[in-house]
Design an enzyme around this catalytic site. Sequence first.
Site, mmCIF file in Angstrom:
data_model
loop_
_atom_site.group_PDB
_atom_site.id
_atom_site.type_symbol
_atom_site.label_atom_id
_atom_site.label_comp_id
_atom_site.label_asym_id
_atom_site.label_seq_id
_atom_site.Cartn_x
_atom_site.Cartn_y
_atom_site.Cartn_z
ATOM 1 N N ILE A 122 41.570 3.738 -7.194
ATOM 2 C CA ILE A 122 40.817 3.129 -6.096
ATOM 3 C C ILE A 122 39.598 2.381 -6.619
ATOM 4 C CG2 ILE A 122 39.451 3.609 -4.027
ATOM 5 C CD1 ILE A 122 41.332 5.976 -3.477
ATOM 6 N N GLU B 47 31.999 5.734 -15.171
ATOM 7 C CA GLU B 47 32.998 6.798 -15.204
ATOM 8 C C GLU B 47 32.423 8.011 -15.926
ATOM 9 O OE1 GLU B 47 35.705 9.391 -15.003
ATOM 10 O OE2 GLU B 47 36.128 7.482 -13.976
ATOM 11 N N HIS C 156 67.917 -11.972 -19.478
ATOM 12 C CA HIS C 156 66.992 -12.865 -20.192
ATOM 13 C C HIS C 156 66.883 -14.188 -19.446
ATOM 14 C CE1 HIS C 156 65.043 -14.920 -23.563
ATOM 15 N NE2 HIS C 156 65.897 -15.924 -23.346
#
Length: 465
Positions: A184, A203, A444
């Site tokens: 989030i 963080e 591919h």
Amino acid sequence: MASKSYDMIVIGAGPGGYVAAIRGAQLGLSVAIVEREHMGGVCLNWGCIPTKAMLRSAEVFHLLGRAGEFGLRAEGVGCDLDAVIERSRKVAKQLNGGVGHLMKKNRVAVVMGEAALSSSDTVSVTTKEGTESLSAKAIVLATGARARELPGLEADGDLVWTYRHALKPPRMPKKLLVIGSGAIGIEFASFYNTLGASTTVVEVMERILPAEDEEISALARKAFIAQGMTVMEGATVKRIDRGKGRAVAHIEADGKVGKHEFDTVILAVGIVGNVEGLGLEALGVGIDRSHVVTDSHCRTGVEGLYAIGDVAAPPWLAHKASHEGVMVAEMVAGRNQVHPVRAESIAGCTYCNPQVASVGYSEAKARELGHEVKVGRFPFIGNGKAIALGEAEGLIKTVFDAKTGELLGAHMIGAEVTELIQGYVVGRTLETTEEDLMNTVFPHPTLSEMMHESVLDAYGRALHF
């Protein structure tokens, strides 16, 4: 007041609840669903869907800025945040109406109101008209979760936002602080940074996207910094001083506390299960850190009472909730051979730029569990389709058990990896080995060829790098 009786009552109409209701009805059960706010729950109205609509706008804006790389001209490119938000709300509204249609189509009774358990088989619903009593042999709790707030960092909708405020912002942030770097937090950081906000991510763990493989986290950090973000890892916001139009965050990092000024703060520090007011304690339902305790089949220990999705055990993901809803409905209907959801086989997707996706064990976790591993890697720069798309930054990493060839985990960063990851999810479900994947012919030119090459690389057989 007479009680209306059903085979199954679902409390909460998010991606776990409404899917449980549909599957129950398909199996011939009489089903009622109780929802206090919006059909589709947080995911559809305030989470997964509107954020992806916003991130798509940011992606297009980013590509317009790169038009010259593709031999194109795009002049006077700008962003109208109000129009971006309006589009995201229209997308959510369209799908909200779709859930209502599915309830009618499957003859699921919808009751809008606040639910509480009077007993293990009776639900009392407070509606606009009064109180309604419903009873059933099986009750499914799918009440979801809400944003966690921390003391001193509470959201006010002005300077400090939760995801809801960020989805209908009162303004475009100029200097933004995002606290928390899970999916989030990183998605909102990516969105607002792309649109021009000076963005800082804090963080508390030692690396951003801490749930991801360490190698992928490092590549994400490098990409975000290249985009102009400031990333502070192993850091903590101690408090926020609020003034008119300014929020001063006291951020501790490396043992020192510094003051940093922002005009907007987004809290993305986890979720809290919606367990209050349901009467669970009186029934003896176990609750651990705001989430209902269940076994592998979502049973609470109270006969006939189940809990699914974000109100129960992690991972807290919409697709996991939906699968649990199907599982529980089939159990209630008496289906045999119902398999529990395996958390380690649920893919996680983060729709930032670049995208991040994974399933299974990280390399470190696999080693911690005692596996001898073989690890394969393939970079986007070695793939023709990625180069043609102008998306040559990224990596696909696979982790195998060296002895058995079992696919233990897959981890990706780069364009469209949230779509690619499902190939490995299917592989894990089918108990695929490295030999199966090596012998599979990938079309591919596609990005999916990198999945093949990553497997080949784990065994020293990569062809194009």
